[in-house]
Design a protein around this motif. Structure first.
Motif, PDB file in Angstrom:
ATOM      1  N   SER A  39      -3.789  -3.262 -18.400  1.00  0.00           N
ATOM      2  CA  SER A  39      -2.504  -2.868 -18.977  1.00  0.00           C
ATOM      3  C   SER A  39      -1.502  -2.662 -17.847  1.00  0.00           C
ATOM      4  O   SER A  39      -1.850  -2.128 -16.785  1.00  0.00           O
ATOM      5  N   VAL A  40      -0.274  -3.101 -18.074  1.00  0.00           N
ATOM      6  CA  VAL A  40       0.763  -2.969 -17.051  1.00  0.00           C
ATOM      7  C   VAL A  40       1.888  -2.078 -17.570  1.00  0.00           C
ATOM      8  O   VAL A  40       2.195  -2.079 -18.765  1.00  0.00           O
ATOM      9  N   PRO A  41       2.514  -1.299 -16.679  1.00  0.00           N
ATOM     10  CA  PRO A  41       3.592  -0.399 -17.102  1.00  0.00           C
ATOM     11  C   PRO A  41       4.938  -1.110 -17.256  1.00  0.00           C
ATOM     12  O   PRO A  41       5.930  -0.501 -17.658  1.00  0.00           O
ATOM     13  N   GLY A  42       4.969  -2.359 -16.928  1.00  0.00           N
ATOM     14  CA  GLY A  42       6.172  -3.185 -17.012  1.00  0.00           C
ATOM     15  C   GLY A  42       5.802  -4.566 -16.513  1.00  0.00           C
ATOM     16  O   GLY A  42       4.637  -4.834 -16.200  1.00  0.00           O
ATOM     17  N   ASP A  43       6.766  -5.459 -16.430  1.00  0.00           N
ATOM     18  CA  ASP A  43       6.468  -6.807 -15.955  1.00  0.00           C
ATOM     19  C   ASP A  43       6.076  -6.769 -14.481  1.00  0.00           C
ATOM     20  O   ASP A  43       6.830  -6.286 -13.637  1.00  0.00           O
ATOM     21  N   VAL A  44       4.884  -7.271 -14.168  1.00  0.00           N
ATOM     22  CA  VAL A  44       4.442  -7.432 -12.785  1.00  0.00           C
ATOM     23  C   VAL A  44       4.611  -8.909 -12.468  1.00  0.00           C
ATOM     24  O   VAL A  44       3.861  -9.760 -12.955  1.00  0.00           O
ATOM     25  N   ALA A  45       5.624  -9.217 -11.680  1.00  0.00           N
ATOM     26  CA  ALA A  45       6.086 -10.602 -11.603  1.00  0.00           C
ATOM     27  C   ALA A  45       6.231 -11.085 -10.173  1.00  0.00           C
ATOM     28  O   ALA A  45       6.318 -10.301  -9.226  1.00  0.00           O
ATOM     29  N   VAL A  46       6.263 -12.412 -10.054  1.00  0.00           N
ATOM     30  CA  VAL A  46       6.541 -13.069  -8.778  1.00  0.00           C
ATOM     31  C   VAL A  46       8.049 -13.107  -8.556  1.00  0.00           C
ATOM     32  O   VAL A  46       8.824 -13.341  -9.496  1.00  0.00           O
ATOM     33  N   GLN A  47       8.464 -12.862  -7.328  1.00  0.00           N
ATOM     34  CA  GLN A  47       9.847 -13.048  -6.927  1.00  0.00           C
ATOM     35  C   GLN A  47       9.895 -14.288  -6.046  1.00  0.00           C
ATOM     36  O   GLN A  47       9.266 -14.322  -4.992  1.00  0.00           O
ATOM     37  N   ALA A  48      10.600 -15.307  -6.487  1.00  0.00           N
ATOM     38  CA  ALA A  48      10.573 -16.599  -5.805  1.00  0.00           C
ATOM     39  C   ALA A  48      10.926 -16.466  -4.334  1.00  0.00           C
ATOM     40  O   ALA A  48      11.953 -15.884  -3.973  1.00  0.00           O
ATOM     41  N   CYS A  49      10.045 -16.996  -3.483  1.00  0.00           N
ATOM     42  CA  CYS A  49      10.256 -17.009  -2.029  1.00  0.00           C
ATOM     43  C   CYS A  49      10.489 -15.613  -1.464  1.00  0.00           C
ATOM     44  O   CYS A  49      11.263 -15.432  -0.522  1.00  0.00           O
ATOM     45  N   ALA A  50       9.807 -14.631  -2.040  1.00  0.00           N
ATOM     46  CA  ALA A  50       9.894 -13.268  -1.536  1.00  0.00           C
ATOM     47  C   ALA A  50       8.614 -12.538  -1.914  1.00  0.00           C
ATOM     48  O   ALA A  50       7.961 -12.887  -2.902  1.00  0.00           O
ATOM     49  N   GLU A  51       8.257 -11.540  -1.119  1.00  0.00           N
ATOM     50  CA  GLU A  51       7.079 -10.762  -1.456  1.00  0.00           C
ATOM     51  C   GLU A  51       7.246 -10.152  -2.846  1.00  0.00           C
ATOM     52  O   GLU A  51       8.334  -9.703  -3.217  1.00  0.00           O
ATOM     53  N   SER A  52       6.185 -10.131  -3.625  1.00  0.00           N
ATOM     54  CA  SER A  52       6.270  -9.654  -5.001  1.00  0.00           C
ATOM     55  C   SER A  52       5.146  -8.689  -5.314  1.00  0.00           C
ATOM     56  O   SER A  52       4.095  -8.685  -4.666  1.00  0.00           O
ATOM     57  N   GLY A  53       5.370  -7.859  -6.327  1.00  0.00           N
ATOM     58  CA  GLY A  53       4.324  -6.957  -6.776  1.00  0.00           C
ATOM     59  C   GLY A  53       3.108  -7.702  -7.280  1.00  0.00           C
ATOM     60  O   GLY A  53       1.965  -7.280  -7.043  1.00  0.00           O
ATOM     61  N   LEU A  54       3.326  -8.838  -7.952  1.00  0.00           N
ATOM     62  CA  LEU A  54       2.191  -9.618  -8.444  1.00  0.00           C
ATOM     63  C   LEU A  54       1.420 -10.228  -7.283  1.00  0.00           C
ATOM     64  O   LEU A  54       0.184 -10.244  -7.285  1.00  0.00           O
ATOM     65  N   GLY A  55       2.136 -10.724  -6.272  1.00  0.00           N
ATOM     66  CA  GLY A  55       1.466 -11.262  -5.095  1.00  0.00           C
ATOM     67  C   GLY A  55       0.647 -10.202  -4.386  1.00  0.00           C
ATOM     68  O   GLY A  55      -0.466 -10.467  -3.900  1.00  0.00           O
ATOM     69  N   ASP A  56       1.169  -8.968  -4.346  1.00  0.00           N
ATOM     70  CA  ASP A  56       0.421  -7.860  -3.745  1.00  0.00           C
ATOM     71  C   ASP A  56      -0.850  -7.598  -4.548  1.00  0.00           C
ATOM     72  O   ASP A  56      -1.935  -7.374  -3.977  1.00  0.00           O
TER      73      ASP A  56
END
Length: 486
Positions: free
Chosen positions: A238-255
């Motif tokens: 379960s996620v508290p909000g959208d965990v998403a990729v940020q194009a060409c930048a470090e992202s919470g999903l990538g982490d």
């Protein structure tokens, strides 16, 4: 009316691609497939299933379509040169340069006096026309009236124009339907209108297609998913909000993804802990979308990393692990800082267990100014001097590992990352690097990328007591592992 082949059509190899097309044909698929610069190997049986479609005409380089008003449209399908370079699964088939094949196709179509030439490309566009594949194609091959592109996942909300060629793209994942209206003014074709129609829940699904998809889900539940032990919509996290990729930048999903790789591989082989885990943004295909409940089912998690297969024929690329030097470790950050700005987000590297600081004002391949490793929950500066002869244990997916060799060419020899074993010996056969999650068995038990995401979730707390692990809110944003990159 027609489709072309992209690089990920070859993830399972040309033989399986040929089988997929045959299966589609058996189910009534009749859409023409165009591929002008894909070449099966006549001397190798490893792609005979694909070769059969070229020989039968099921796959053709070009086609001519006559409209009800009598106009004739010539179409050609092309795979871009950069896309070719990241298609290791094509062998024993091969590709020829896009512009070379396009020039031959245009000449052939013009000889048949078509009214309009449309190129279906899997090449992409960039912000810089000097490096934008579709725009360069228009310059190198005059005579193409329209390019309908893909690969870069770029929703073009206004057409690009290059050398008189109109270039459009509707992004990816059918989030948009592109509509281009052209009129002939007596001298040439002009754009009358262009729209990207957003496809969301406000658009009703086609009843027949929806029923077919439901049937596919039922078949998955009764077959492959049952064997894997999962249900299609079985709650996983379960996620508290959208965990998403940020194009060409470090992202919470990538982490989250790289943390999952590092934690899972270390937990399964604690005697050889992973120092750093990496992932290319090009392999991440979807986000964790919170929706109304925040609950992500198995299919939602699988969609984040669905690509590829392994030696076990189970869908999904496997995790691989190997050893690198301190300099090679730092160069991974240099890939993000120096390659992705020119070649796109596919080359942006997400990471866990390491943080980098870069100076984008410096020259290419010299932008990393500081690197720290996470050692027992403390950040420690990485010694990249020649005195450091240590090796560092890294984990990455098998697809990215298979493409490490292209870095040397992209960087004119400035970045060379060579996988090694624990003793520092160079590994020639990358197939031996597949991480074995159960060394006690004779066969290599692959750890799929999507499987690592699920396994990591199972280590997280169920804070609200609903029986589903909760992803911490810290993953809603990036953790600052790549500083100075803009």
């Amino acid at each position: 009316d027609a489709v072309t082949l992209g690089n990920h059509e070859f993830d399972w190899g040309p033989e399986v691609l040929g089988e997929m097309i045959a299966k589609g044909d058996a189910l009534g698929v009749t859409t023409p497939i165009l591929a002008a610069n894909t070449w099966p190997n006549a001397d190798d049986a490893g792609d005979d299933a694909l070769e059969a479609h070229f020989e039968s005409g099921r796959i053709q380089p070009t086609m001519i379509q006559e409209l009800d008003n009598g106009l004739t449209i010539g179409l050609v399908g092309l795979l871009g040169d950069e896309a070719q370079s990241i298609t290791p699964g094509v062998r024993p088939s091969s590709f020829s340069p896009m512009a070379e094949a396009a020039a031959l196709a245009v000449e052939e179509l013009q000889a048949q006096d078509v009214d309009l030439i449309v190129a279906l490309t899997h090449a992409g566009v960039t912000d810089d026309p000097a490096s934008s594949p579709d725009e360069l194609l228009a310059i190198e091959v005059p005579g193409i009236d329209v390019i309908v592109g893909g690969h870069s996942h770029t929703p073009l909300f206004a057409p690009k124009t290059s050398n008189g060629t109109v270039i459009v793209q509707a992004g990816a994942y059918t989030r948009y339907l592109g509509q281009l209206d052209l009129v002939f003014d007596g001298e040439g074709w002009q754009v009358e209108a262009y729209t990207l129609h957003q496809l969301d829940d406000s658009v009703a699904g086609d009843a027949d297609i929806t029923a077919a998809v439901d049937g596919f889900v039922d078949a998955l539940e009764a077959g492959p998913l049952d064997e894997l032990g999962y249900g299609f919509s079985e709650p996983v996290l379960s996620v508290p909000g959208d965990v998403a990729v940020q194009a060409c930048a470090e992202s919470g999903l990538g982490d989250y993804i790289t943390d999952a790789f590092r934690q899972q591989a270390t937990a399964m082989d604690p005697e050889h802990p992973i120092d750093v885990a990496f992932e290319s943004q090009g392999v991440i295909r979807d986000d964790f979308i919170a929706g109304e409940t925040g609950v992500e089912g198995f299919s939602d998690v699988f969609r984040v990393m669905p690509l590829g297969f392994g030696s076990d024929d189970v869908p999904g690329y496997a995790l691989v692990d190997f050893y690198v030097t301190a300099t090679e470790l730092a160069d991974t950050c240099e890939v993000a800082a120096s390659i992705s700005p020119d070649y796109g987000c596919n080359y942006f590297v997400e990471l866990s267990g390491m943080r980098c600081e870069v100076d984008m004002g410096k020259s290419r391949f010299n932008r990393v100014v500081a690197v720290d490793l996470l050692v027992e929950d403390e950040w420690v500066a990485l010694d990249t001097s020649s005195n450091n002869e240590g090796l560092y244990h890294v984990a990455v997916d098998s697809y990215v590992a298979s493409l490490l060799s292209i870095l040397e060419g992209l960087t004119y020899g400035a970045i060379i990352i060579t996988p090694k074993d624990i003793d520092g010996e160079v590994v020639v056969d990358l197939g031996t690097l597949v991480f074995d999650k159960d060394p006690s068995t004779e066969e290599v038990e692959e750890l799929k990328l999507w499987e690592a995401l699920i396994g990591y979730a199972e280590t997280l707390e169920d804070t609200d007591g609903d029986g589903v692990p909760d992803v911490p809110a810290s993953y809603l944003q990036s953790a600052g592992r790549l500083k100075g990159f803009e």
